[in-house]
Design an enzyme around this catalytic site. Structure first.
Site, PDB file in Angstrom:
ATOM      1  N   ASP A   1       0.859  -1.168   0.000  1.00 39.77           N
ATOM      2  CA  ASP A   1       0.000   0.000   0.000  1.00 39.77           C
ATOM      3  C   ASP A   1       0.909   1.236   0.000  1.00 39.77           C
ATOM      4  O   ASP A   1       2.020   1.197   0.523  1.00 39.77           O
ATOM      5  CB  ASP A   1      -0.895  -0.024   1.248  1.00 39.77           C
ATOM      6  CG  ASP A   1      -1.978   1.038   1.205  1.00 39.77           C
ATOM      7  OD1 ASP A   1      -2.017   1.816   0.231  1.00 39.77           O
ATOM      8  OD2 ASP A   1      -2.788   1.079   2.141  1.00 39.77           O
TER       9      ASP A   1
ATOM     10  N   ASP B   1      -7.995  -7.360   0.984  1.00 41.07           N
ATOM     11  CA  ASP B   1      -7.147  -7.462   2.172  1.00 41.07           C
ATOM     12  C   ASP B   1      -7.857  -6.812   3.333  1.00 41.07           C
ATOM     13  O   ASP B   1      -8.747  -5.977   3.145  1.00 41.07           O
ATOM     14  CB  ASP B   1      -5.805  -6.764   1.950  1.00 41.07           C
ATOM     15  CG  ASP B   1      -5.950  -5.252   2.060  1.00 41.07           C
ATOM     16  OD1 ASP B   1      -5.546  -4.682   3.086  1.00 41.07           O
ATOM     17  OD2 ASP B   1      -6.484  -4.622   1.113  1.00 41.07           O
TER      18      ASP B   1
END
Length: 376
Positions: free
Chosen positions: A92, A271
């Site tokens: 990320d 996720d």
């Protein structure tokens, strides 16, 4: 990175696919365990491989940038070698973490200024700089820097926020195209579709993202305060526009029910910290429902955590024993619960894939949704 769309459910938009990276293949739909600092909390890497059967894990650019730092990661040869993980990794960009620092960050055209949650030191994340950091980390899939507005944001704020995110995306995409990986393998770069809960903004963002022709695309800014039904509506709006021949990643979602609903709407990758975070607090997810292992009702229940069907951890671990571990604040309880929950989430997405390929996903999903939302 390559993506092969292998099957689409006849009664929904659920898809089965195959992502190929230089560190291995990923069968979709897939759940990705979150290893923010290069560690999935309370779970060894060999357990991720052998017990959980994780095909890919996540790292976080914000946290890894602060600790251990890019210089250590460069000396180690990238995050894969640093943590001893040979399978794919996604990072990320840190946009959500900067968003969560509301009192300690300022968003400007140049980038996001923020103060470290560790020592208060001041830092700047620019779209170009984040690409450089992710190159050093060495993830197989890198995410673009974005702003993640709250789910309750007013339209004017959401519109301005999206404009900033899209301008950052163009700069990050340019930097990505101008640079190469540092460790001899290819890295993909996923743009992120924002737009809060406003369909016109989501459509605008999805159209601009689709034009880039990136290896895959992400849907961000959901599960941040808006009702679940609104989240599902936004997924449908976006997936009508994002290209079908590229994987679609729904970021930070969610419960088993959220995952099933997202898969039905054409999401390929997901996720969430919920399996490990909730597990560390005594919540176990099973194919029959959710258990709070702190409840006294389990104190003399000597049946396995999973009585029938797949067993996610050793069947020697009974409900009574795991309840005892939590009551005694033993770390082993957190470990068992974390492994159990991750393995369940991975089982759930593998089962979804199997039923998509078999052509009966909608029926199976309806039955499973009733089971996983039950409180035991």
């Amino acid at each position: 990175m390559e993506f092969e769309l292998q099957a689409t459910d006849a009664l929904s938009n659920a898809r089965a696919g195959l992502i190929t990276t230089d560190h291995g293949r990923i069968e979709t739909p897939v759940f990705m365990p979150v290893g923010t600092l290069g560690s999935v909390k309370a779970v060894h890497q060999h357990e991720l491989r052998d017990d959980v059967n994780a095909q890919i894990i996540l790292g976080n650019t914000y946290h890894l940038y602060l600790r251990p730092g890019t210089e250590i990661l460069r000396q180690a040869g990238g995050l894969h070698k640093f943590i001893g993980w040979e399978r794919p990794i996604l990072t990320d960009s840190g946009g959500f973490q900067v968003f969560s620092l509301a009192a300690n960050r300022k968003l400007k055209e140049e980038g996001a200024w923020f103060r470290s949650h560790i020592d208060g030191s001041k830092h700047l994340f620019t779209p170009e700089g984040v690409v450089d950091i992710e190159r050093t980390i060495g993830a197989d899939i890198m995410m673009a820097l974005d702003e993640c507005p709250p789910g309750t944001a007013e339209y004017d704020y959401a519109r301005k926020s999206l404009g900033l995110t899209m301008r950052w995306l163009k700069r990050g995409w340019k930097r990505y195209k101008e640079t190469e990986g540092l460790y001899g393998y290819r890295q993909a770069y996923f743009p992120i579709v924002q737009g809060c809960t406003y369909p016109d903004l989501r459509r605008q963002a999805a159209a601009e993202v689709a034009e880039l022709g990136a290896d895959g695309n992400a849907i961000g800014g959901l599960a941040v305060g808006e009702p679940a039904e609104v989240m599902y509506d936004m997924i449908e709006v976006v997936n009508e526009i994002l290209p079908a021949d590229r994987p679609r990643y729904l970021m930070g979602v969610g419960t088993p029910a959220n995952i099933l609903e997202a898969i039905e709407r054409g999401v390929d990758m997901m996720d969430c910290v919920m399996p490990t975070r909730n597990g560390r607090n005594g919540m176990l997810f099973t194919r029959h429902g959710v258990m709070n292992m702190r409840n006294k009702k389990w104190a003399d229940d000597f049946s396995p955590l999973q009585e029938d069907g797949p067993s996610y951890v050793d069947r020697a671990y009974t409900k009574a024993y795991v309840r005892h571990l939590f009551a005694s604040q033993e770390i082993l309880g957190m470990q068992i619960a974390s492994i159990h929950n991750l393995a369940f989430y991975l089982w759930l997405t593998r089962e979804a894939r199997a039923h998509i390929l078999a052509g009966d996903f909608r029926r199976w999903k309806t039955e499973m949704l009733e089971c996983v939302t039950r409180r035991l």
